[in-house]
Design an enzyme around this catalytic site. Sequence first.
Site, PDB file in Angstrom:
ATOM      1  N   LYS A   1       0.627  -0.717  -0.120  1.00  0.00           N
ATOM      2  CA  LYS A   1      -0.279   0.046   0.229  1.00  0.00           C
ATOM      3  C   LYS A   1       0.867   1.573   0.016  1.00  0.00           C
ATOM      4  CE  LYS A   1      -2.395   1.697   3.832  1.00  0.00           C
ATOM      5  NZ  LYS A   1      -2.412   3.603   3.626  1.00  0.00           N
TER       6      LYS A   1
ATOM      7  N   ASP B   1      -3.495   4.470  -1.956  1.00  0.00           N
ATOM      8  CA  ASP B   1      -4.142   5.058  -1.306  1.00  0.00           C
ATOM      9  C   ASP B   1      -4.178   6.124  -0.623  1.00  0.00           C
ATOM     10  OD1 ASP B   1      -6.105   5.010   0.840  1.00  0.00           O
ATOM     11  OD2 ASP B   1      -4.907   3.878   2.714  1.00  0.00           O
TER      12      ASP B   1
ATOM     13  N   LYS C   1      -7.276   8.355  -0.831  1.00  0.00           N
ATOM     14  CA  LYS C   1      -9.018   8.668  -0.245  1.00  0.00           C
ATOM     15  C   LYS C   1      -9.332  10.058  -0.815  1.00  0.00           C
ATOM     16  CE  LYS C   1      -7.782   6.624   4.052  1.00  0.00           C
ATOM     17  NZ  LYS C   1      -6.080   6.362   3.708  1.00  0.00           N
ATOM     18  N   LEU C   2      -8.960   8.953  -1.987  1.00  0.00           N
ATOM     19  CA  LEU C   2      -9.760  10.846  -2.772  1.00  0.00           C
ATOM     20  C   LEU C   2     -11.047  11.089  -2.353  1.00  0.00           C
ATOM     21  CD1 LEU C   2      -9.045   9.360  -6.534  1.00  0.00           C
ATOM     22  CD2 LEU C   2      -7.358  10.534  -4.801  1.00  0.00           C
ATOM     23  N   HIS C   3     -11.621  12.632  -2.491  1.00  0.00           N
ATOM     24  CA  HIS C   3     -12.698  12.949  -2.096  1.00  0.00           C
ATOM     25  C   HIS C   3     -12.483  14.681  -2.842  1.00  0.00           C
ATOM     26  CE1 HIS C   3     -15.164  12.967   1.443  1.00  0.00           C
ATOM     27  NE2 HIS C   3     -15.559  14.074   0.304  1.00  0.00           N
ATOM     28  N   ASP C   4     -13.338  14.461  -3.894  1.00  0.00           N
ATOM     29  CA  ASP C   4     -13.329  15.963  -4.794  1.00  0.00           C
ATOM     30  C   ASP C   4     -14.793  15.853  -5.442  1.00  0.00           C
ATOM     31  OD1 ASP C   4     -12.690  18.457  -6.050  1.00  0.00           O
ATOM     32  OD2 ASP C   4     -10.684  17.865  -5.589  1.00  0.00           O
ATOM     33  N   ILE C   5     -14.706  16.825  -6.509  1.00  0.00           N
ATOM     34  CA  ILE C   5     -15.814  16.838  -7.233  1.00  0.00           C
ATOM     35  C   ILE C   5     -15.993  15.688  -8.117  1.00  0.00           C
ATOM     36  CG2 ILE C   5     -16.380  19.177  -6.737  1.00  0.00           C
ATOM     37  CD1 ILE C   5     -15.174  19.821  -9.942  1.00  0.00           C
ATOM     38  N   PRO C   6     -16.689  15.174  -9.043  1.00  0.00           N
ATOM     39  CA  PRO C   6     -16.423  14.122  -9.466  1.00  0.00           C
ATOM     40  C   PRO C   6     -15.264  14.118 -10.868  1.00  0.00           C
ATOM     41  CG  PRO C   6     -19.252  14.561  -9.446  1.00  0.00           C
ATOM     42  CD  PRO C   6     -18.310  15.500  -8.863  1.00  0.00           C
TER      43      PRO C   6
ATOM     44  N   THR D   1     -12.700  16.109 -10.512  1.00  0.00           N
ATOM     45  CA  THR D   1     -11.435  16.207 -10.687  1.00  0.00           C
ATOM     46  C   THR D   1     -10.734  14.691 -10.172  1.00  0.00           C
ATOM     47  OG1 THR D   1     -11.923  17.978  -9.757  1.00  0.00           O
ATOM     48  CG2 THR D   1     -10.007  17.374  -9.136  1.00  0.00           C
TER      49      THR D   1
ATOM     50  N   THR E   1     -11.051   3.922  10.260  1.00  0.00           N
ATOM     51  CA  THR E   1     -10.849   3.045  11.619  1.00  0.00           C
ATOM     52  C   THR E   1     -10.352   3.916  12.796  1.00  0.00           C
ATOM     53  OG1 THR E   1      -8.643   2.643  10.479  1.00  0.00           O
ATOM     54  CG2 THR E   1     -10.498   0.786  10.773  1.00  0.00           C
TER      55      THR E   1
ATOM     56  N   ARG F   1      -3.935  -4.841  14.743  1.00  0.00           N
ATOM     57  CA  ARG F   1      -3.523  -5.098  15.344  1.00  0.00           C
ATOM     58  C   ARG F   1      -2.714  -6.356  15.868  1.00  0.00           C
ATOM     59  NH1 ARG F   1      -2.286  -1.268  13.986  1.00  0.00           N
ATOM     60  NH2 ARG F   1      -2.280   1.242  14.643  1.00  0.00           N
TER      61      ARG F   1
ATOM     62  N   GLN G   1      -5.802   4.300  16.201  1.00  0.00           N
ATOM     63  CA  GLN G   1      -6.455   3.574  15.773  1.00  0.00           C
ATOM     64  C   GLN G   1      -7.694   2.558  16.323  1.00  0.00           C
ATOM     65  OE1 GLN G   1      -6.828   2.907  13.085  1.00  0.00           O
ATOM     66  NE2 GLN G   1      -5.489   1.841  11.314  1.00  0.00           N
TER      67      GLN G   1
ATOM     68  N   GLY H   1       0.772  -1.965   9.251  1.00  0.00           N
ATOM     69  CA  GLY H   1       1.117  -0.766   8.490  1.00  0.00           C
ATOM     70  C   GLY H   1       2.600  -0.619   9.830  1.00  0.00           C
ATOM     71  N   ARG H   2       2.344  -0.472  11.075  1.00  0.00           N
ATOM     72  CA  ARG H   2       2.684  -0.106  11.996  1.00  0.00           C
ATOM     73  C   ARG H   2       3.776  -1.737  12.487  1.00  0.00           C
ATOM     74  NH1 ARG H   2      -0.201   4.666  14.011  1.00  0.00           N
ATOM     75  NH2 ARG H   2      -1.931   3.395  13.531  1.00  0.00           N
TER      76      ARG H   2
HETATM   77  O1  C5P Z   1       0.411   1.822  11.415  1.00  0.00           O
HETATM   78  P1  C5P Z   1      -1.578   1.031  11.043  1.00  0.00           P
HETATM   79  O2  C5P Z   1      -1.357  -0.425  11.032  1.00  0.00           O
HETATM   80  O3  C5P Z   1      -2.378   1.065  12.300  1.00  0.00           O
HETATM   81  O4  C5P Z   1      -1.299   1.456   9.335  1.00  0.00           O
HETATM   82  C1  C5P Z   1      -2.903   0.919   8.757  1.00  0.00           C
HETATM   83  C2  C5P Z   1      -2.542   2.255   7.442  1.00  0.00           C
HETATM   84  O5  C5P Z   1      -4.247   1.719   6.872  1.00  0.00           O
HETATM   85  C3  C5P Z   1      -2.886   3.235   7.511  1.00  0.00           C
HETATM   86  O6  C5P Z   1      -1.748   3.498   6.088  1.00  0.00           O
HETATM   87  C4  C5P Z   1      -4.025   4.270   7.283  1.00  0.00           C
HETATM   88  O7  C5P Z   1      -3.677   5.587   6.280  1.00  0.00           O
HETATM   89  C5  C5P Z   1      -4.489   3.127   6.103  1.00  0.00           C
HETATM   90  N1  C5P Z   1      -5.768   3.376   6.314  1.00  0.00           N
HETATM   91  C6  C5P Z   1      -7.031   2.973   7.530  1.00  0.00           C
HETATM   92  N2  C5P Z   1      -8.341   3.727   8.305  1.00  0.00           N
HETATM   93  C7  C5P Z   1      -8.816   3.527   6.933  1.00  0.00           C
HETATM   94  C8  C5P Z   1      -8.187   3.366   5.701  1.00  0.00           C
HETATM   95  C9  C5P Z   1      -6.514   3.216   5.500  1.00  0.00           C
HETATM   96  O8  C5P Z   1      -5.765   3.515   9.335  1.00  0.00           O
HETATM   97  N3  C5P Z   1      -9.998   4.145   6.646  1.00  0.00           N
END
Ligand code: C5P
Length: 233
Positions: A31, A58, A60-65, A67, A119, A179, A188, A208-209
């Site tokens: 991602k 990722d 996260k688009l959010h604009d007019i259709p 664009t 989340t 997690r 989160q 991610g982390r």
């Molecule tokens: O580090 P962690 O596992 O919390 O990362 C979650 C990833 O998922 C981040 O890159 C975050 O931008 C993405 N994400 C999210 N919640 C969403 C959509 C995407 O945590 N609803």
Amino acid sequence: MNPILVALDVPDLARAERLARSLDGYVGGFKVGLELLMSEGPESVSRIAEFGLPVFADAKLHDIPNTTERAARELAAHGARWVTAHATGGSRMVEAAASGLNAGAEGRKVGVLAVTVLTSLDQTDLETLGMSGTVQTRSVELARLARVAGAEGVICSPLEVASVKALSAELLAVTPGIRPGGFDQGDQKRTATPVEAVRAGADFIVVGRAITEASDPVASASAIVESLRSAAL
Ligand code: C5P
């Protein structure tokens, strides 16, 4: 199929490529999120796509259709397999994202993943935003909108994935907020372990982390794969 999409949330492409190289073979896809997209641009998508695994942009688009359509087309042209767009942008926006993706992909399979409720938000946050319903009902309503508008899947928390799958088994359910046991919640709020998320019906889990900030990211990814295997998932 390995359901882990690892979030390469690092500040530059050199680090992202190092991580991707080490995790190649241990995860199902990569991602590329806002941090890399802002620091390195859509080139980060094409470079990570060179590893041969699906890349999820990722944005996260959010604009007019109009664009949104053009932005989605660019990301698809750079090799994205999936692009995220906020379902709250409305059905015309999600349709535009899907159409832009197809235009940019030139025949490659691509799809929109519509973000339902982040989340990092809980019920109190929703109320503060003046949004009606529970996180659960709102996520399902947004998933319904996204499906009708042509999204391939949705992003939801592991806590709503069963309801989303009950709405539509074909709609891909991708869940962040993962997690593994003992890992810090951080920002989160609606979280679960990899096993809980996949058992509830997640097609892919975004991690991610818990992987990228581990002292040994490969060991962390392998432990997740092993936990899923032991649970027969
Ligand atoms: O580090 P962690 O596992 O919390 O990362 C979650 C990833 O998922 C981040 O890159 C975050 O931008 C993405 N994400 C999210 N919640 C969403 C959509 C995407 O945590 N609803």
